[in-house]
Design a protein around this motif. Structure first.
Motif: not given
Length: 566
Positions: A144-167
């Motif tokens: 779980r710890s490994i997944k948490t930190q890789i997920h955080e790094e994914l959010v840093k590198r790839l702004n999912l909300k911005r991509l969604t707003v940009n359709r």
């Protein structure tokens, strides 16, 4: 023989803690996801990473609030360490020692090192208010710890909300997430624990980032009929009528909330503190209920009633032992004959599945209107209009109820009306529709027996607000309803149609009924499986001659219990 490594942790006002440790990565922090737990507000939950080996040691600060210090110098990124050198984290001092190496040994790495890609906390049970060092991190918390930190790094590198707003297209979004995740895991490389497979890790985090997280695998398992998420740490499933606890977990409450949002947003539903529960559906029609804080005290909860990717047919129900071929033949004939049918049963008994099977008996040349809270029925006919109720908006306005849709459907020239479930005042409108030229309609009702259906319908008609005498309500029910098909989940978890009953009419103030088919239980075997058989009750329906007039040929011994062959 490799020299052993010792950690000494000095605590303010308490004796130091000394422990022999193995070479490896030791996350340091105040939460139970760390291998070196340092309680206190001055230590971040994931404060630093400490790497220990006989050849080299280093520490990396994880952008903590109060910082990490080596020799009174703040650590920026990663800093090399000497044995015997003091590390200051909040009020704690950590000293690394070795059996045969002098404390003043020069650092093995003098030059600054680039910061790690995602840093890993390898979870451990925390002892309240005590420093704790773990030699072996628990497997589940480590993952779980490994997944948490890789997920955080994914959010840093790839702004999912911005991509969604940009359709950005859904497929492009998924591809970008997958590519970025593979890059992150590739950068981590050999620092992953040996029992953590990179491909599986990528899939799990990918599912959480753009899918339904741990639920993806459960949804793809055809043997699972129900999924129950009780907070982030406990996920149950129902298989073959029995409930089992899975080993799957979410990262935290936020991950469960993110999954709920992905389910409800596409269909225009919402969930928040002002509306902390919601009914929704998945793309395949599976029914979803979610409830969150402050109503749920165990964290966000999700209940998914799964539907088969390929809709069940009557042949499937016969194969499951839920119904017999002759009972299915009779039900099909009644639908073609335009008899109004109510399917009843308890929660989770299979009412909607049976309604879907019966709905597909409807002729293809008729106009069908379906009305549901959350669209679940999957019809094979071409001429189908699907209507779905709408909840109120954030201001509490704009709700469109099942009753509103039933009324509206009468103006849509329907040949058949199918209501997913009657649970309120819409029962009156449904009965009136059945009595005014909309024969052959179908609906479901929560009830414990066919007789209980009558009482439930009376109660629901009274909920409509119309001040009708009980006699008038019973006249409406007796004239409108022809058949009640009762399905039940029995003791061994299987679902069976336990009664097919005809509503005969009204005698005095009592609605009379007769059973046509029933399931007779004879016992339970050594494995807990219910024994029994289906049988006709010896009575033909009062409308039996209508089958002949319509040109429908039924099994000659369909209603004869002596000659009936299952």
């Amino acid at each position: 023989m490799e020299n052993s490594i010792h950690l000494e942790i000095q605590r303010p006002g308490k004796p130091p803690v000394t422990q022999k440790v193995d070479p490896g990565i030791y996350p340091v922090g105040s939460d139970d996801g760390s291998r070196i737990v340092l309680p206190g507000p001055e230590v971040s939950s994931r404060h630093a990473i400490l790497f220990l080996s006989a050849k080299e040691c280093w520490i990396e600060d994880l952008s903590s609030r109060t910082g990490s210090y080596v020799g009174n110098k703040k650590v920026e990124g990663r800093a090399a360490l000497s044995f015997g050198q003091e590390i200051n984290i909040g009020p704690y001092v950590i000293v690394i020692g070795s059996d045969n190496i002098a404390p003043a040994m020069k650092p093995a790495i003098e030059q600054p090192q680039p910061p790690l890609p995602p840093s890993f906390t390898l979870g451990l049970e925390q002892h309240e208010s005590e420093v704790h060092v773990s030699a072996v991190p628990p497997k589940n918390q480590l993952r779980r710890s490994i997944k948490t930190q890789i997920h955080e790094e994914l959010v840093k590198r790839l702004n999912l909300k911005r991509l969604t707003v940009n359709r950005i297209g859904e497929e492009d979004l998924r591809q970008q997430v997958l590519t970025t995740l593979r890059n992150i895991v590739s950068e981590v490389g050999t620092r992953l624990p040996q029992d953590v497979q990179a491909d599986m890790l990528v899939k799990e985090i990918y599912d959480e980032a753009v899918g339904l997280g741990p639920l993806e695998n459960l949804l793809s398992d055809p043997e699972i009929t129900e999924i129950m998420v009780n907070g982030p740490d406990r996920v149950y499933v129902e298989k073959h009528g029995k409930i089992f606890l899975t080993g799957m977990t979410f990262l935290d409450d936020a991950s469960v909330l993110a999954v709920i949002e992905r389910i409800v947003s596409p269909i225009g539903r919402r969930i928040d503190e002002s509306q902390p529960y919601v009914d929704a559906r998945l793309k395949d029609g599976s029914r979803v209920n979610a409830i969150i804080h402050p109503l749920s005290l165990v964290g966000p909860c999700i209940t998914i009633r799964k539907f088969s990717k390929v809709p069940f047919t009557d042949k499937d129900l016969v194969r499951f032992g839920s119904i017999t071929p002759i009972m299915a033949e009779f039900s099909r004939a009644c639908v073609i004959l335009r008899k109004n049918i109510v399917i009843s049963g308890g929660t989770g008994s299979g009412k909607t599945t049976l309604l879907n099977v019966f709905s597909n008996y409807l002729p293809t040349d008729e106009r069908i209107v379906t009305i549901e809270d959350a669209a679940e029925l999957r019809m094979t006919q071409d001429h189908v209009i699907r209507l779905e109720a709408r909840p109120p908006n954030i201001e509490g306005k704009g709700a469109i109820t099942i009753r509103d849709l039933v009324r509206n459907s009468l103006r849509m020239r329907p040949d058949r009306i199918v209501v997913g479930e009657c649970r309120g005042g819409e029962a009156l409108d449904m009965l009136q529709a059945m009595n005014t030229g909309h024969d052959g309609s179908l609906t479901t009702v929560h009830a414990n027996s066919p007789r209980d259906v009558i009482s439930r319908l009376e109660t629901m008609v009274l909920m409509s607000g119309m001040d009708l005498p009980v006699r008038a309500i019973r006249e409406q029910i007796a004239a409108a309803i022809h058949l009640i098909v009762h399905i039940s989940r029995i003791a061994d978890g299987t679902r069976k149609v336990v009664n097919i009953s005809e509503v005969v009419g009204l005698e005095g103030d009592r609605i009379t009924m007769q059973d046509l088919f029933k399931f007779e239980q004879t016992g339970i075997d050594s494995e807990g499986k219910v024994l029994g058989h289906f049988a006709p009750c010896g009575s033909a329906p009062t409308f039996a001659d209508e089958f002949t007039r319509r040109g429908i040929t039924l099994h000659p011994d369909m209603f004869n219990p002596r000659k009936w062959n299952q």
